[in-house]
Design a protein around this motif. Structure first.
Motif, PDB file in Angstrom:
ATOM      1  N   ASP A 124       0.154  -7.441   9.996  1.00 33.53           N
ATOM      2  CA  ASP A 124       1.335  -7.349  10.855  1.00 33.53           C
ATOM      3  C   ASP A 124       2.629  -7.306  10.048  1.00 33.53           C
ATOM      4  O   ASP A 124       3.561  -6.579  10.410  1.00 33.53           O
ATOM      5  N   GLU A 125       2.692  -8.057   8.958  1.00 34.67           N
ATOM      6  CA  GLU A 125       3.881  -8.002   8.102  1.00 34.67           C
ATOM      7  C   GLU A 125       4.020  -6.634   7.451  1.00 34.67           C
ATOM      8  O   GLU A 125       5.117  -6.101   7.345  1.00 34.67           O
ATOM      9  N   LYS A 141       5.306  -4.234  10.049  1.00 37.31           N
ATOM     10  CA  LYS A 141       6.712  -4.502  10.363  1.00 37.31           C
ATOM     11  C   LYS A 141       7.635  -3.915   9.305  1.00 37.31           C
ATOM     12  O   LYS A 141       8.745  -3.482   9.620  1.00 37.31           O
ATOM     13  N   ASP A 142       7.167  -3.870   8.072  1.00 36.84           N
ATOM     14  CA  ASP A 142       8.005  -3.377   6.962  1.00 36.84           C
ATOM     15  C   ASP A 142       8.018  -1.853   6.837  1.00 36.84           C
ATOM     16  O   ASP A 142       8.692  -1.322   5.967  1.00 36.84           O
ATOM     17  N   LYS A 197      -1.979 -11.748   9.675  1.00 39.53           N
ATOM     18  CA  LYS A 197      -0.585 -11.955   9.273  1.00 39.53           C
ATOM     19  C   LYS A 197      -0.157 -10.889   8.260  1.00 39.53           C
ATOM     20  O   LYS A 197       0.915 -10.302   8.393  1.00 39.53           O
ATOM     21  N   GLN A 198      -1.011 -10.643   7.258  1.00 42.33           N
ATOM     22  CA  GLN A 198      -0.675  -9.633   6.254  1.00 42.33           C
ATOM     23  C   GLN A 198      -0.560  -8.241   6.872  1.00 42.33           C
ATOM     24  O   GLN A 198       0.366  -7.492   6.551  1.00 42.33           O
TER      25      GLN A 198
END
Length: 65
Positions: free
Chosen positions: A59-60, A63-64, A56-57
């Motif tokens: 991928d976030e 994305k940023d 999750k970290q």
């Protein structure tokens, strides 16, 4: 940004990875070479995260970019 793009621009993005995860050393970041699976594994190792949280970290972060 997708992970193929991240791999291609890893030299430019290494600093952003280091600023996001301060526990990663320069050698750690060099080893990753922009590969998602390696980043996830390194986050698990350095921060004691569960695989799902590390994914999750990562991928976030991607994305940023």
């Amino acid at each position: 940004m997708n992970w193929d793009q991240i791999e291609g621009k890893w030299t430019e993005l290494k600093g952003k990875a280091r600023s996001s995860w301060g526990e990663l050393t320069d050698d750690d970041v060099d080893e990753l070479a922009g590969k998602r699976d390696q980043l996830v594994g390194k986050l698990q190792q350095k921060y004691g995260l569960a695989r799902e949280e590390a994914e999750k970290q990562a991928d976030e972060w991607a994305k940023d970019l």
